[in-house]
Design a protein around this motif. Structure first.
Motif: not given
Ligand code: FAD
Ligand code: NAP
Length: 480
Positions: A283-285, A316, A320
């Protein structure tokens, strides 16, 4: 994108749903999330139809597998049967079918070069291409040389000389205990953040950006290095500290390996990679540094050895929640930086407007620091920061302090779900909020507006900015 979760996410009425335009994600059926895919790949089911056998695939054979229920795609010389993955692909079946029965490398790189398809699709691997297919010509220059004195210097420089005058060349000096590698870039005033140096085991790599092109010099120190240069390079970094910033956002500090030099340029992000139940998830950060960080954390560790991230933990969230489970001392892989923000946008800049929502604030941290310390022409910086509630505001008191210290900076917080005590601005990004906020101080001043947040927020913001007559050059929107 392969790594984006799925099924009914974002929920039909959710603000996070991608608006029309841009790269769209299609709604996936129930039970077709990324986690569901990982479960299927671990189930032992034969996903290729070849009972675990790997075969050599000719171009003729590849072409035959071009239907939804029999779809093979080649990526960087490896062929995958993606039919079982169709329903799990957040970009939709049609997007995958664009590469059916062919070499999808170029298409894949255009859309999501960073996605770790090798891990995601490992159970779908059919085999290698028998004849090497044409792959996208990468902009990286690659040099694999056996160092230990085996190549005379002149041979190296001659080869490079033929390739054109602006290419970097390199040379080395070697004693019994020390190898010094000199890279000639023919460019004055190279910034430290445009050079990345890594040395791991027998591999030495130097990446440098010259006139918007990234060049890579990779030297195997004792034997040839087997490395896939087409993807992003990752190095393992150690978690040094983790501190709460809000109820759900934490500041993570990662230490780079001892022989790595890497400074992420302003406005760029990296990819973090972790293994979630045996599958690599990426994932990007966007790293943060500068005065706001220093206000939160004392002392700040040097930014060529340590990287700080502000990361919101979603209970969820696939990545993260795993990241949050890491213990101090554990490792996370960190890629080289990416992003299309150009620092030249700040040249002669007089007014800077920043629109951020939630963790969309992260790129603004370095931007604020750079703008307020390095741009003498700057007269005004305004940040409008959108959040749900007061508790969600990242570094509120640090921002208020900075605005108090530097009169050029104004900060406004806008809340979408405030309590009754909130007497600041409320609502979502709107024409009314923006037209008042974005009033130029001077008629013909050089202006830049940066915007970052959930995709629909950013897309709506850009449309509103165009309606308010900001030109394309005056807007930078952050997306993946
Ligand atoms: P995901 O699994 O992708 O879920 C994200 C959200 O969706 C959560 O609320 C989760 O509870 C919800 N969710 C998941 N599945 C379901 C479902 N089936 N039904 C309903 N809801 C659902 N983030 C930061 O915190 N800091 C940064 O510096 C940052 N930089 C970024 C830079 C870029 C270029 C981009 C594109 C994104 C950046 N992000 C940043 C966002 C980061 O990349 C992730 O998207 C974020 O951390 C979520 O990832 P995850 O896999 O934990 O969540
Ligand atoms: P959040 O807390 O859910 O939302 C922050 C604010 O934005 C809230 O006021 C929210 O209002 C509002 N908002 C959400 N969707 C909107 C929409 N469609 N239109 C108008 N306003 C909207 O945000 P978050 O969870 O921190 O998410 C931050 C996002 O930024 C993530 O999607 C992340 O990927 C992205 N990000 C991108 C980059 C980058 O591209 N470089 C960097 C960092 C983060 P509601 O209360 O109505 O939801």
């Amino acid at each position: 994108m392969l790594n984006v979760p799925s099924q009914s996410f974002p929920a039909p009425r959710s603000q996070q749903r991608v608006a029309s335009g841009g790269r769209s994600k299609v709604p996936l059926k129930q039970g077709r999330s990324l986690m569901d895919w990982i479960r299927l790949t671990k189930s032992g089911k034969d996903l290729t139809g070849l009972k675990g056998r790997l075969i050599e695939v000719t171009e003729e054979e590849l072409k035959k597998h071009n239907k939804k229920d029999d779809c093979w795609i080649c990526i960087r010389g490896f062929v995958y049967n993606v039919s079982p993955y169709m329903e799990y692909h957040p970009g939709g079946e049609d997007e995958l079918m664009r590469a059916a029965g062919s070499d999808g490398t170029e298409l894949f790189d255009q859309v999501h070069r960073w996605v770790n398809y090798e891990s995601m699709l490992k159970e779908c691997l059919v085999g290698r291409m028998a004849i090497k297919p044409t792959v996208l010509k990468d902009y990286r220059e690659e040099e694999k040389k056996v160092l230990n004195g085996m190549l005379p210097k002149s041979q190296v420089t001659d080869t490079l000389a033929k390739e054109g005058p602006s290419y970097p060349s390199y040379d080395w000096f070697q004693t019994d205990s020390l190898v010094t590698i000199a890279i000639y870039t023919k460019q004055k005033d190279i910034n430290l953040d445009s050079i990345i140096v890594d040395h791991q085991n027998d591999s030495f790599r130097a990446e440098t950006i010259i006139k918007d092109c990234l060049y890579l010099i990779h030297i195997g120190l004792s034997h040839e290095v087997q490395e896939d240069f087409s993807g992003l390079y990752y190095r393992k970094c150690q978690l040094i500290s983790k501190e709460d910033v809000t109820h759900d956002t934490r500041l993570f500090c990662l230490m780079l390996p001892p022989s790595t030099h890497l400074q992420v340029p302003i406005g760029q992000h990296v990819y973090l990679k972790l293994s979630v139940t045996g599958t690599e998830i990426v994932k990007p950060y966007t790293p943060v540094s500068g005065s706001l960080l220093a206000e939160f954390k004392e002392p700040v560790l040097p930014n060529n050895k340590y990287i700080y991230f502000l990361i919101k933990i979603y209970p969820t969230g696939l990545f993260t929640s795993e990241l949050d489970r890491l213990q101090i001392g554990d490792f996370v892989s960190v890629s080289s930086p990416e992003g299309n923000f150009k620092i030249s946008k700040f040249q002669e800049l007089e007014e800077l407007f920043l629109l951020a929502a939630g963790t969309g604030f992260t790129p603004m941290v370095k931007i604020l620091n750079y703008a307020l310390t390095d741009i003498p022409s700057l007269r005004k910086v305004k940040l409008m920061f959108f959040n749900k509630t007061e508790d969600d505001i990242i570094w509120r008191s640090q921002l208020e302090k900075l605005a108090f210290k530097d009169k050029r900076l104004d900060v406004e917080f806008v809340l979408s779900a405030p309590t009754s005590e909130w007497n600041g601005k409320q609502g979502h990004i709107s024409p009314a909020l923006l037209s008042e906020f974005l009033k130029r101080n001077l008629d013909k001043s050089k202006v830049l507006v940066c915007i970052c947040g959930p995709v629909p927020f950013t897309e709506q913001g850009v449309r509103l900015l165009h309606d308010l007559n900001f030109s394309k050059n005056e807007i930078h929107s952050f997306t993946a």
